[in-house]
Design a protein around this motif. Structure first.
Motif, short mmCIF file in Angstrom:
data_model
loop_
_atom_site.label_atom_id
_atom_site.label_comp_id
_atom_site.label_asym_id
_atom_site.label_seq_id
_atom_site.Cartn_x
_atom_site.Cartn_y
_atom_site.Cartn_z
N PHE A 173 0.83 -1.21 0.00
CA PHE A 173 0.00 0.00 0.00
C PHE A 173 0.86 1.26 0.00
N ALA A 174 2.03 1.19 0.66
CA ALA A 174 2.91 2.35 0.78
C ALA A 174 3.74 2.61 -0.47
N LYS A 175 3.74 1.66 -1.43
CA LYS A 175 4.57 1.81 -2.63
C LYS A 175 4.32 3.10 -3.40
N PRO A 176 3.07 3.48 -3.67
CA PRO A 176 2.85 4.75 -4.42
C PRO A 176 3.33 5.98 -3.64
N TYR A 177 3.31 5.90 -2.31
CA TYR A 177 3.84 7.00 -1.51
C TYR A 177 5.35 7.15 -1.76
N LEU A 178 6.03 6.01 -1.82
CA LEU A 178 7.46 6.03 -2.10
C LEU A 178 7.74 6.59 -3.49
N ILE A 179 6.97 6.13 -4.47
CA ILE A 179 7.18 6.60 -5.85
C ILE A 179 6.96 8.11 -5.94
N SER A 184 7.03 10.37 -3.53
CA SER A 184 8.02 11.12 -2.75
C SER A 184 9.37 11.16 -3.46
N LEU A 185 9.73 10.07 -4.14
CA LEU A 185 10.99 10.05 -4.89
C LEU A 185 10.95 11.03 -6.06
N ILE A 186 9.80 11.10 -6.73
CA ILE A 186 9.65 12.04 -7.85
C ILE A 186 9.81 13.48 -7.35
N ILE A 187 9.12 13.80 -6.26
CA ILE A 187 9.18 15.16 -5.73
C ILE A 187 10.57 15.47 -5.18
N ALA A 188 11.16 14.49 -4.48
CA ALA A 188 12.51 14.70 -3.93
C ALA A 188 13.53 14.89 -5.06
#
Length: 364
Positions: free
Chosen positions: A100-106, A108-112
């Motif tokens: 479930f947390a995978k899209p949060y990681l994706i 956040s990585l894009i924004i970071a």
């Protein structure tokens, strides 16, 4: 799950962009209203500043507070998902919390990644435009600190020194000029004094007027010369020879590193300010990822009080995070802590907290 991933990423980015737009509009209105008298007293119009200052100022503001806005945005939309039992439905369908947390990681990585590239190579360009006009929005004391008269006492390298009794940063001219050059044995080999010194932008050199030169000889005699005008070129403009605290913001990272090395050789007491600028360009984007998972962990369960309590916790932690960065920056500038540690300490503290809360939530 790909549909759910796209749904969550859309919620993440949509909420963030809404927060960015809302913050930009509110802060712009408040700032313009508060600074209009100073802008007009300095001979500018508000319209001129809206075109030539505020777009770059807003970009700086957004990047500076990006991690905090990400944190509040994630708490906001994740709390709504939890209150609508959407998270429960996703987990109940057989997906793990890690999945479930995978899209949060994706997201956040894009924004970071965007923030990292912007910090190192795009924001410095915007800061050149911003910092050219920003002193005119300050009160008189702070304005004079950047544009007013000051005494210059600096060394270009271990063998060359410049002293200017009274130098005006805005006009780039001064009075009471002295330049000295020494050999490796610390013996004076050349000296020039001048009544006036002015930066000539066309020739990219300093114009000295009413000068006198002196060459000490090995037999203790001296060779003297004088004249009305003489140009002296150090290969750098006055902004780089006599940098103020804003200069570091104007440099892309490779140039900032060169500036730091140059100022270390010169013994500049403000070099930690430039180190802070260098290290926070990377530490702030990393905090986006940390705060994303901290927000996810805090808001992914339905709680009594709902969205309100989660937002209250989020805003409180956001203030702590922002305050810690500002406080540690001051501590570093006062040389009480290394800039590297100061700019990374909030991440060092919040990182393990985010990991613990995430792991605890994932194993419930």
């Amino acid at each position: 799950m790909k549909i759910i991933d796209a749904y969550i990423i859309k919620k993440y980015l949509g909420t963030l962009f809404f927060m960015l737009a809302l913050l930009s509009i509110i802060v712009l209105i408040i700032d313009v209203q508060s600074k209009t008298p100073r802008i007009e007293n300095n001979g500018f119009s508000v319209t001129y500043f809206l075109v030539n200052f505020y777009p770059f100022w807003i970009l700086n503001l957004i990047i500076t507070f990006m991690s905090i806005l990400v944190f509040i945005s994630v708490i906001f939309f994740t709390s709504r998902l939890a209150n609508n039992t959407e998270i429960v439905a996703i987990i109940s369908s057989g997906a793990s919390f890690h999945r479930f947390a995978k899209p949060y990681l994706i997201a956040s990585l894009i924004i970071a990644g965007f923030a990292l590239a912007t910090n190192h190579f795009i924001l410095p360009w915007a800061n050149i435009k911003k910092n050219k006009l920003e002193p005119y929005t300050y009160n008189q004391v702070n304005k004079d600190e950047l544009l007013g008269n000051t005494t210059i006492a600096t060394n270009l390298n271990p063998f060359e020194y410049i002293f200017i009794n009274n130098y005006n940063r805005e006009q780039k001219k001064g009075f009471g000029y002295l330049y000295q050059k020494f050999d490796k044995d610390k013996k004076l080999t050349y000296q020039i004094i001048a009544n006036d010194v002015t930066w000539d932008a066309k020739s990219k050199s300093f114009l000295l007027t009413s000068f006198m030169e002196r060459w000490p000889q090995k037999d203790d005699s001296e060779k003297l010369a004088n004249g009305d005008q003489k140009k002296q070129d150090f290969g750098l403009p006055p902004e780089e020879l006599f940098p103020d605290k804003l200069v570091g913001q104007n440099k892309i990272t490779p140039d900032l590193i060169k500036l730091i090395e140059r100022e270390k050789i010169k013994g500049n007491s403000n070099v930690n300010t430039f180190y802070n600028e260098l290290h926070q360009r990377t530490s702030m984007p990393v905090s986006i990822i940390i705060l994303t998972f901290l927000a996810l962990s805090l808001s992914s369960q339905k709680k009594r009080g709902g969205l309100g309590i989660n937002l209250a916790i989020g805003i409180a932690l956001a203030f702590v995070f922002v305050f810690s960065f500002q406080a540690l920056s001051v501590v570093s500038e006062n040389k009480s802590m290394s800039p590297l540690l100061a700019m990374w300490l909030p991440n060092i503290i919040f990182g393990p907290i985010a990991f613990y809360l995430y792991w605890k939530r994932a194993n419930q």
